[in-house]
Scaffold this motif. Structure first.
Motif, PDB file in Angstrom:
ATOM      1  N   LEU A 100       0.834  -1.215   0.000  1.00  0.00           N
ATOM      2  CA  LEU A 100       0.000   0.000   0.000  1.00  0.00           C
ATOM      3  C   LEU A 100       0.862   1.256   0.000  1.00  0.00           C
ATOM      4  CD1 LEU A 100      -3.013  -0.695   2.383  1.00  0.00           C
ATOM      5  CD2 LEU A 100      -3.122   0.269   0.105  1.00  0.00           C
ATOM      6  N   LEU A 101       1.900   1.264   0.828  1.00  0.00           N
ATOM      7  CA  LEU A 101       2.807   2.411   0.877  1.00  0.00           C
ATOM      8  C   LEU A 101       3.494   2.616  -0.469  1.00  0.00           C
ATOM      9  CD1 LEU A 101       4.319   4.660   2.414  1.00  0.00           C
ATOM     10  CD2 LEU A 101       6.006   2.928   3.059  1.00  0.00           C
ATOM     11  N   SER A 102       3.992   1.541  -1.059  1.00  0.00           N
ATOM     12  CA  SER A 102       4.687   1.682  -2.344  1.00  0.00           C
ATOM     13  C   SER A 102       3.732   2.154  -3.438  1.00  0.00           C
ATOM     14  CB  SER A 102       5.373   0.379  -2.734  1.00  0.00           C
ATOM     15  OG  SER A 102       4.435  -0.623  -3.010  1.00  0.00           O
ATOM     16  N   ASN A 103       2.486   1.713  -3.402  1.00  0.00           N
ATOM     17  CA  ASN A 103       1.499   2.194  -4.372  1.00  0.00           C
ATOM     18  C   ASN A 103       1.173   3.668  -4.143  1.00  0.00           C
ATOM     19  OD1 ASN A 103       1.283  -0.200  -5.773  1.00  0.00           O
ATOM     20  ND2 ASN A 103      -0.400  -0.952  -4.535  1.00  0.00           N
ATOM     21  N   ALA A 104       1.095   4.083  -2.889  1.00  0.00           N
ATOM     22  CA  ALA A 104       0.838   5.491  -2.589  1.00  0.00           C
ATOM     23  C   ALA A 104       1.991   6.364  -3.090  1.00  0.00           C
ATOM     24  CB  ALA A 104       0.637   5.686  -1.087  1.00  0.00           C
ATOM     25  N   ILE A 105       3.212   5.877  -2.937  1.00  0.00           N
ATOM     26  CA  ILE A 105       4.382   6.613  -3.432  1.00  0.00           C
ATOM     27  C   ILE A 105       4.313   6.737  -4.949  1.00  0.00           C
ATOM     28  CG2 ILE A 105       6.898   6.464  -3.740  1.00  0.00           C
ATOM     29  CD1 ILE A 105       6.968   5.246  -0.872  1.00  0.00           C
ATOM     30  N   THR A 106       3.925   5.657  -5.620  1.00  0.00           N
ATOM     31  CA  THR A 106       3.826   5.674  -7.075  1.00  0.00           C
ATOM     32  C   THR A 106       2.699   6.582  -7.548  1.00  0.00           C
ATOM     33  OG1 THR A 106       4.766   3.463  -7.227  1.00  0.00           O
ATOM     34  CG2 THR A 106       3.486   4.209  -9.112  1.00  0.00           C
ATOM     35  N   LEU A 107       1.606   6.638  -6.802  1.00  0.00           N
ATOM     36  CA  LEU A 107       0.483   7.507  -7.185  1.00  0.00           C
ATOM     37  C   LEU A 107       0.824   8.992  -7.058  1.00  0.00           C
ATOM     38  CD1 LEU A 107      -2.588   5.689  -5.602  1.00  0.00           C
ATOM     39  CD2 LEU A 107      -2.213   6.151  -8.023  1.00  0.00           C
ATOM     40  N   THR A 108       1.770   9.316  -6.217  1.00  0.00           N
ATOM     41  CA  THR A 108       2.135  10.707  -5.989  1.00  0.00           C
ATOM     42  C   THR A 108       3.078  11.170  -7.098  1.00  0.00           C
ATOM     43  OG1 THR A 108       1.977  10.267  -3.626  1.00  0.00           O
ATOM     44  CG2 THR A 108       3.037  12.312  -4.270  1.00  0.00           C
ATOM     45  N   PRO A 109       2.710  12.192  -7.859  1.00  0.00           N
ATOM     46  CA  PRO A 109       3.568  12.665  -8.952  1.00  0.00           C
ATOM     47  C   PRO A 109       4.954  13.073  -8.448  1.00  0.00           C
ATOM     48  CG  PRO A 109       1.394  13.616  -9.138  1.00  0.00           C
ATOM     49  CD  PRO A 109       1.444  12.910  -7.808  1.00  0.00           C
ATOM     50  N   GLY A 110       5.964  12.728  -9.248  1.00  0.00           N
ATOM     51  CA  GLY A 110       7.338  13.054  -8.897  1.00  0.00           C
ATOM     52  C   GLY A 110       8.092  11.910  -8.270  1.00  0.00           C
ATOM     53  N   THR A 111       7.383  10.867  -7.844  1.00  0.00           N
ATOM     54  CA  THR A 111       8.024   9.689  -7.254  1.00  0.00           C
ATOM     55  C   THR A 111       7.395   8.430  -7.831  1.00  0.00           C
ATOM     56  OG1 THR A 111       6.470   9.714  -5.407  1.00  0.00           O
ATOM     57  CG2 THR A 111       8.603  10.790  -5.051  1.00  0.00           C
ATOM     58  N   MET A 112       8.184   7.378  -7.859  1.00  0.00           N
ATOM     59  CA  MET A 112       7.689   6.103  -8.357  1.00  0.00           C
ATOM     60  C   MET A 112       8.468   4.977  -7.694  1.00  0.00           C
ATOM     61  SD  MET A 112       7.403   4.702 -12.257  1.00  0.00           S
ATOM     62  CE  MET A 112       9.156   4.680 -12.574  1.00  0.00           C
ATOM     63  N   THR A 113       7.763   4.004  -7.155  1.00  0.00           N
ATOM     64  CA  THR A 113       8.421   2.837  -6.585  1.00  0.00           C
ATOM     65  C   THR A 113       8.811   1.914  -7.728  1.00  0.00           C
ATOM     66  OG1 THR A 113       7.045   3.019  -4.611  1.00  0.00           O
ATOM     67  CG2 THR A 113       8.205   0.945  -4.938  1.00  0.00           C
ATOM     68  N   VAL A 114      10.108   1.651  -7.834  1.00  0.00           N
ATOM     69  CA  VAL A 114      10.640   0.838  -8.924  1.00  0.00           C
ATOM     70  C   VAL A 114      10.745  -0.624  -8.505  1.00  0.00           C
ATOM     71  CG1 VAL A 114      12.614   0.521 -10.463  1.00  0.00           C
ATOM     72  CG2 VAL A 114      11.934   2.817  -9.781  1.00  0.00           C
ATOM     73  N   GLU A 115      11.132  -0.830  -7.255  1.00  0.00           N
ATOM     74  CA  GLU A 115      11.313  -2.199  -6.768  1.00  0.00           C
ATOM     75  C   GLU A 115      10.948  -2.262  -5.294  1.00  0.00           C
ATOM     76  OE1 GLU A 115      14.760  -5.672  -6.635  1.00  0.00           O
ATOM     77  OE2 GLU A 115      15.280  -3.652  -7.267  1.00  0.00           O
ATOM     78  N   LEU A 116      10.437  -3.412  -4.912  1.00  0.00           N
ATOM     79  CA  LEU A 116      10.036  -3.624  -3.528  1.00  0.00           C
ATOM     80  C   LEU A 116      10.538  -4.994  -3.109  1.00  0.00           C
ATOM     81  CD1 LEU A 116       8.291  -3.091  -0.993  1.00  0.00           C
ATOM     82  CD2 LEU A 116       6.352  -3.948  -2.282  1.00  0.00           C
ATOM     83  N   GLU A 117      11.367  -5.006  -2.081  1.00  0.00           N
ATOM     84  CA  GLU A 117      11.873  -6.273  -1.560  1.00  0.00           C
ATOM     85  C   GLU A 117      11.861  -6.196  -0.040  1.00  0.00           C
ATOM     86  OE1 GLU A 117      15.782  -9.046  -2.064  1.00  0.00           O
ATOM     87  OE2 GLU A 117      14.994  -7.975  -3.802  1.00  0.00           O
ATOM     88  N   GLN A 118      10.970  -6.992   0.558  1.00  0.00           N
ATOM     89  CA  GLN A 118      10.726  -6.987   1.998  1.00  0.00           C
ATOM     90  C   GLN A 118      10.372  -5.564   2.427  1.00  0.00           C
ATOM     91  OE1 GLN A 118      14.202  -8.970   3.449  1.00  0.00           O
ATOM     92  NE2 GLN A 118      13.364 -10.981   3.002  1.00  0.00           N
ATOM     93  N   ASN A 119      11.166  -4.915   3.281  1.00  0.00           N
ATOM     94  CA  ASN A 119      10.818  -3.551   3.689  1.00  0.00           C
ATOM     95  C   ASN A 119      11.726  -2.513   3.013  1.00  0.00           C
ATOM     96  OD1 ASN A 119      13.122  -4.138   5.164  1.00  0.00           O
ATOM     97  ND2 ASN A 119      12.449  -3.035   6.967  1.00  0.00           N
ATOM     98  N   GLN A 120      12.418  -2.925   1.949  1.00  0.00           N
ATOM     99  CA  GLN A 120      13.297  -2.033   1.187  1.00  0.00           C
ATOM    100  C   GLN A 120      12.578  -1.602  -0.087  1.00  0.00           C
ATOM    101  OE1 GLN A 120      15.706  -1.174   3.249  1.00  0.00           O
ATOM    102  NE2 GLN A 120      17.464  -1.870   2.084  1.00  0.00           N
ATOM    103  N   LEU A 121      12.420  -0.299  -0.267  1.00  0.00           N
ATOM    104  CA  LEU A 121      11.793   0.236  -1.466  1.00  0.00           C
ATOM    105  C   LEU A 121      12.850   0.955  -2.290  1.00  0.00           C
ATOM    106  CD1 LEU A 121       9.459   0.148   0.788  1.00  0.00           C
ATOM    107  CD2 LEU A 121       8.292   1.712  -0.713  1.00  0.00           C
ATOM    108  N   THR A 122      12.867   0.705  -3.576  1.00  0.00           N
ATOM    109  CA  THR A 122      13.718   1.433  -4.500  1.00  0.00           C
ATOM    110  C   THR A 122      12.810   2.424  -5.203  1.00  0.00           C
ATOM    111  OG1 THR A 122      15.093  -0.527  -4.784  1.00  0.00           O
ATOM    112  CG2 THR A 122      15.335   1.222  -6.416  1.00  0.00           C
ATOM    113  N   ILE A 123      13.134   3.712  -5.058  1.00  0.00           N
ATOM    114  CA  ILE A 123      12.241   4.767  -5.514  1.00  0.00           C
ATOM    115  C   ILE A 123      12.958   5.678  -6.496  1.00  0.00           C
ATOM    116  CG2 ILE A 123      10.912   6.778  -4.760  1.00  0.00           C
ATOM    117  CD1 ILE A 123      10.636   5.290  -2.041  1.00  0.00           C
TER     118      ILE A 123
END
Length: 161
Positions: A109-132
């Motif tokens: 949910l957090l990674s999707n919220a980050i992607t929905l926000t213009p200017g940021t995008m979650t590229v990869e998600l592994e456990q609790n590590q997000l690549t943005i």
């Protein structure tokens, strides 16, 4: 009641996507909703605590939606300002972010919220590590103390008891 809530939710979602509400759409929606619930039954059993759709969490979800909409609108204006300026002040870069969330559903949910926000995008998600990917460092720095993550942390605390 535990089985009817998810079935009803999926059914309503299917009907919202349907072109018209007919008896065929209702029957197909019920069948597909039942199939989806059967396919994810094992995954739901792993998280045997309070389900995400529990009525005690509804206010938290409404608050999360309101905050997310506010963040999206604010980020839209910031990105529009960058795009419309004569000198685009961007430094696109990949950043790594570690979330305090443990529940994988909430991390998604957090990674999707980050992607929905213009200017940021979650590229990869592994456990609790997000690549943005962010347009500049300010967008990434805004993730620290992120109100959406704070809401999700409170939801996680309630889910775990």
């Amino acid at each position: 009641m535990k089985k009817i809530m998810p079935l009803t939710g999926l059914m309503l979602f299917f009907l919202m996507l349907a072109e018209r509400i007919t008896i065929e759409a209702v029957i197909i929606g019920l069948g597909l909703s039942w199939l989806v619930l059967k396919l994810i039954r094992v995954k739901v059993a792993e998280n045997a605590g309070l389900p995400l759709y529990a009525p005690s969490l509804w206010l938290s979800w409404l608050y999360l939606i309101a905050v997310l909409i506010k963040e999206i609108i604010a980020a839209n204006f910031q990105v529009a300002k960058i795009v419309l300026s004569k000198t685009m002040q961007i430094e696109p870069k990949i950043y790594h972010y570690t979330t305090s969330l443990k529940d994988e559903r909430l991390i998604v949910l957090l990674s999707n919220a980050i992607t929905l926000t213009p200017g940021t995008m979650t590229v990869e998600l592994e456990q609790n590590q997000l690549t943005i990917h962010a347009l500049n460092q300010d967008y990434f720095k805004a993730l620290t103390g992120n109100p959406i993550e704070e809401i999700l942390l409170r939801v996680e605390a309630r889910l775990n008891g």
